[in-house]
Design an enzyme around this catalytic site. Sequence first.
Site, PDB file in Angstrom:
ATOM      1  N   HIS A 223      -7.159  21.453 -10.792  1.00 28.91           N
ATOM      2  CA  HIS A 223      -5.817  21.723 -11.353  1.00 28.91           C
ATOM      3  C   HIS A 223      -5.676  23.243 -11.500  1.00 28.91           C
ATOM      4  O   HIS A 223      -5.876  23.977 -10.540  1.00 28.91           O
ATOM      5  CB  HIS A 223      -5.727  20.941 -12.677  1.00 28.91           C
ATOM      6  CG  HIS A 223      -4.365  20.890 -13.311  1.00 28.91           C
ATOM      7  ND1 HIS A 223      -3.213  21.300 -12.696  1.00 28.91           N
ATOM      8  CD2 HIS A 223      -3.971  20.441 -14.558  1.00 28.91           C
ATOM      9  CE1 HIS A 223      -2.175  21.116 -13.510  1.00 28.91           C
ATOM     10  NE2 HIS A 223      -2.618  20.604 -14.649  1.00 28.91           N
ATOM     11  N   HIS A 262      -2.212  18.972  -2.346  1.00 31.14           N
ATOM     12  CA  HIS A 262      -1.465  18.556  -3.530  1.00 31.14           C
ATOM     13  C   HIS A 262      -1.234  17.051  -3.477  1.00 31.14           C
ATOM     14  O   HIS A 262      -1.090  16.485  -2.401  1.00 31.14           O
ATOM     15  CB  HIS A 262      -0.103  19.277  -3.590  1.00 31.14           C
ATOM     16  CG  HIS A 262       0.485  19.248  -4.953  1.00 31.14           C
ATOM     17  ND1 HIS A 262       1.280  18.218  -5.387  1.00 31.14           N
ATOM     18  CD2 HIS A 262       0.345  20.104  -5.995  1.00 31.14           C
ATOM     19  CE1 HIS A 262       1.610  18.447  -6.648  1.00 31.14           C
ATOM     20  NE2 HIS A 262       1.062  19.582  -7.039  1.00 31.14           N
ATOM     21  N   ASP A 319      -1.499  27.828  -6.529  1.00 34.79           N
ATOM     22  CA  ASP A 319      -2.680  28.600  -6.915  1.00 34.79           C
ATOM     23  C   ASP A 319      -3.212  29.494  -5.798  1.00 34.79           C
ATOM     24  O   ASP A 319      -4.108  30.290  -6.042  1.00 34.79           O
ATOM     25  CB  ASP A 319      -3.796  27.647  -7.381  1.00 34.79           C
ATOM     26  CG  ASP A 319      -3.432  26.955  -8.687  1.00 34.79           C
ATOM     27  OD1 ASP A 319      -2.867  27.637  -9.555  1.00 34.79           O
ATOM     28  OD2 ASP A 319      -3.692  25.754  -8.823  1.00 34.79           O
TER      29      ASP A 319
HETATM   30  N1  CMC Z   1      -9.285  21.536   1.456  1.00 37.04           N
HETATM   31  C1  CMC Z   1      -9.785  20.696   2.366  1.00 37.04           C
HETATM   32  N2  CMC Z   1      -9.535  19.379   2.375  1.00 37.04           N
HETATM   33  C2  CMC Z   1      -8.737  18.904   1.414  1.00 37.04           C
HETATM   34  C3  CMC Z   1      -8.161  19.741   0.449  1.00 37.04           C
HETATM   35  C4  CMC Z   1      -8.469  21.106   0.476  1.00 37.04           C
HETATM   36  N3  CMC Z   1      -7.979  21.936  -0.432  1.00 37.04           N
HETATM   37  N4  CMC Z   1      -7.407  19.000  -0.384  1.00 37.04           N
HETATM   38  C5  CMC Z   1      -7.502  17.740   0.037  1.00 37.04           C
HETATM   39  N5  CMC Z   1      -8.315  17.686   1.134  1.00 37.04           N
HETATM   40  C6  CMC Z   1      -8.705  16.476   1.863  1.00 37.04           C
HETATM   41  C7  CMC Z   1      -9.683  15.689   1.009  1.00 37.04           C
HETATM   42  O1  CMC Z   1     -11.014  16.093   1.257  1.00 37.04           O
HETATM   43  C8  CMC Z   1      -9.401  14.278   1.411  1.00 37.04           C
HETATM   44  O2  CMC Z   1     -10.036  14.041   2.647  1.00 37.04           O
HETATM   45  P1  CMC Z   1     -10.739  12.606   2.963  1.00 37.04           P
HETATM   46  O3  CMC Z   1      -9.595  11.622   2.951  1.00 37.04           O
HETATM   47  O4  CMC Z   1     -11.367  12.796   4.302  1.00 37.04           O
HETATM   48  O5  CMC Z   1     -11.723  12.350   1.845  1.00 37.04           O
HETATM   49  C9  CMC Z   1      -7.891  14.278   1.666  1.00 37.04           C
HETATM   50  O6  CMC Z   1      -7.534  15.629   1.987  1.00 37.04           O
HETATM   51  C10 CMC Z   1      -7.091  13.836   0.459  1.00 37.04           C
HETATM   52  O7  CMC Z   1      -7.434  14.673  -0.623  1.00 37.04           O
HETATM   53  P2  CMC Z   1      -7.654  14.184  -2.104  1.00 37.04           P
HETATM   54  O8  CMC Z   1      -8.497  15.162  -2.840  1.00 37.04           O
HETATM   55  O9  CMC Z   1      -8.101  12.751  -2.111  1.00 37.04           O
HETATM   56  O10 CMC Z   1      -6.145  14.250  -2.637  1.00 37.04           O
HETATM   57  P3  CMC Z   1      -5.657  14.171  -4.129  1.00 37.04           P
HETATM   58  O11 CMC Z   1      -4.205  13.940  -4.095  1.00 37.04           O
HETATM   59  O12 CMC Z   1      -6.498  13.239  -4.914  1.00 37.04           O
HETATM   60  O13 CMC Z   1      -5.984  15.648  -4.715  1.00 37.04           O
HETATM   61  C11 CMC Z   1      -5.874  17.968  -5.031  1.00 37.04           C
HETATM   62  C12 CMC Z   1      -5.087  16.696  -4.709  1.00 37.04           C
HETATM   63  C13 CMC Z   1      -4.913  19.068  -5.361  1.00 37.04           C
HETATM   64  C14 CMC Z   1      -6.758  17.733  -6.259  1.00 37.04           C
HETATM   65  C15 CMC Z   1      -6.738  18.354  -3.803  1.00 37.04           C
HETATM   66  O14 CMC Z   1      -5.897  18.659  -2.718  1.00 37.04           O
HETATM   67  C16 CMC Z   1      -7.664  19.518  -4.091  1.00 37.04           C
HETATM   68  O15 CMC Z   1      -8.767  19.299  -4.624  1.00 37.04           O
HETATM   69  N6  CMC Z   1      -7.270  20.785  -3.733  1.00 37.04           N
HETATM   70  C17 CMC Z   1      -8.080  21.942  -4.023  1.00 37.04           C
HETATM   71  C18 CMC Z   1      -7.926  22.361  -5.466  1.00 37.04           C
HETATM   72  C19 CMC Z   1      -6.556  22.959  -5.738  1.00 37.04           C
HETATM   73  O16 CMC Z   1      -6.075  23.826  -5.033  1.00 37.04           O
HETATM   74  N7  CMC Z   1      -5.934  22.508  -6.841  1.00 37.04           N
HETATM   75  C20 CMC Z   1      -4.625  23.007  -7.284  1.00 37.04           C
HETATM   76  C21 CMC Z   1      -3.582  21.920  -7.215  1.00 37.04           C
HETATM   77  S1  CMC Z   1      -1.883  22.458  -7.306  1.00 37.04           S
HETATM   78  C22 CMC Z   1      -1.672  23.333  -8.751  1.00 37.04           C
HETATM   79  C23 CMC Z   1      -2.214  22.735  -9.959  1.00 37.04           C
HETATM   80  O17 CMC Z   1      -2.035  21.546 -10.227  1.00 37.04           O
HETATM   81  O18 CMC Z   1      -2.878  23.462 -10.669  1.00 37.04           O
END
Ligand code: CMC
Length: 383
Positions: A223, A262, A319
Amino acid sequence: MSDSSVFSKGLAGIVADATSISQVQGEVGRLIYRGISIEELANQSTFEECSFFSLYGHLPSKSELNQFTLEMKTQRNLPKQALSIIENAPRTAHPMAILQAVVASLGFDEGCVNLKNEQGNIHKAIQLISKLATAVASISRERRGLALIAPRPDLSHAENFLYMMHGQIPSKEDSRMFDIALILHLDHDFNASTFSARVVASTEAKLSLSISAAIGALSGPLHGGANEKVLEMADSIGEPEKAEQWVRNALTSKTKVMGFGHRVYRTMDPRAKVLRGMLESIVEQKGHDKTYEILRIVHDTMIEELSKTSKDYIWPNVDFWSGAMYRLMKIDSIDFTPIFAVARVSGWCSHIIEMWRDNKIYRPAAQYVGPEDASYIPMEKRS
Ligand code: CMC
């Protein structure tokens, strides 16, 4: 759990309540606060005005805004117990941990919640919004071994924050860019920290304790903690020439690239676009910036590589660019997530006040997957 119950890991896609504060339109990359696009507010409004708009539900008249701004200014000082936590926390503690404790301490003298006293609750919210900025600047200065700086009532919220951080009145350009960053981070419907604030407040817990819980949720790297991690990533890459290969390796090894992805957006986060524009204007004036250059290559390589895969829905989020801009304002990366809280506290408070109009405790169901009919085994009979 009954057969008609819906199970969704991470509550993905679950509508948990109604809100009229903000809406993330993930397919088209649009964010609105009470119907107005974030770009329009970033262009024309201020953090104070957006906070009023978020809390009260209408744009203020001139006198309403003056009164609100004045109240914010008079509430900036921290009570003794908060200052004592800041002064006594170990310098090695993360500022989000200190901030969570400081905000919880603001509940020491907060009375019980009266859901019907909305105006009183808004006054408490204004106190929190105002004091949280002072807390973040004070935590930062204490960590850096610098004397704390008292807030100045003649400065706007953004100007005063930068003044308390640096001990110098910021330039008009820096304070306006910072003000816009605060507007962009103010609210984002049911993100994890807002949801946490709502869950805690739904028990009729005190406002400061609900906000303290939200700070804990915001601190995580998935987050708000991602903004700090983006800069750690840029620093670990080290040189722009290494960035392209670093991204390819990260994708091959399934390492998450911070600042990307996201739950709701399926395209570029509109906040990232505005932040990038501001960052570029500072970099242009400066001529060159290594952090920006590394992030630009990470950004372009990610988009190029992901467009070739089924993960073409992963785009930069808010971010990704914010930290590089704060760094150019001479802010340490460890202070980026607390700054996110300086803005988001207005959204958290607005959500709680909105929810309290028709409160129902959050209490979802669980899918039980344990044994159905086990028996207790006395200690001497356990293997
Ligand atoms: N880099 C590489 N791969 C990614 C990324 C990333 N940043 N984000 C998602 N993926 C992949 C993930 O590995 C997964 O792949 P697989 O299906 O093969 O396991 C797929 O995309 C779906 O991702 P998820 O993590 O299951 O998606 P989610 O909706 O549960 O999580 C998220 C969303 C924001 C937590 C995630 O994208 C993430 O961890 N991003 C990096 C951290 C980040 O930048 N967070 C800030 C979010 S926005 C502002 C805020 O809320 O603060």
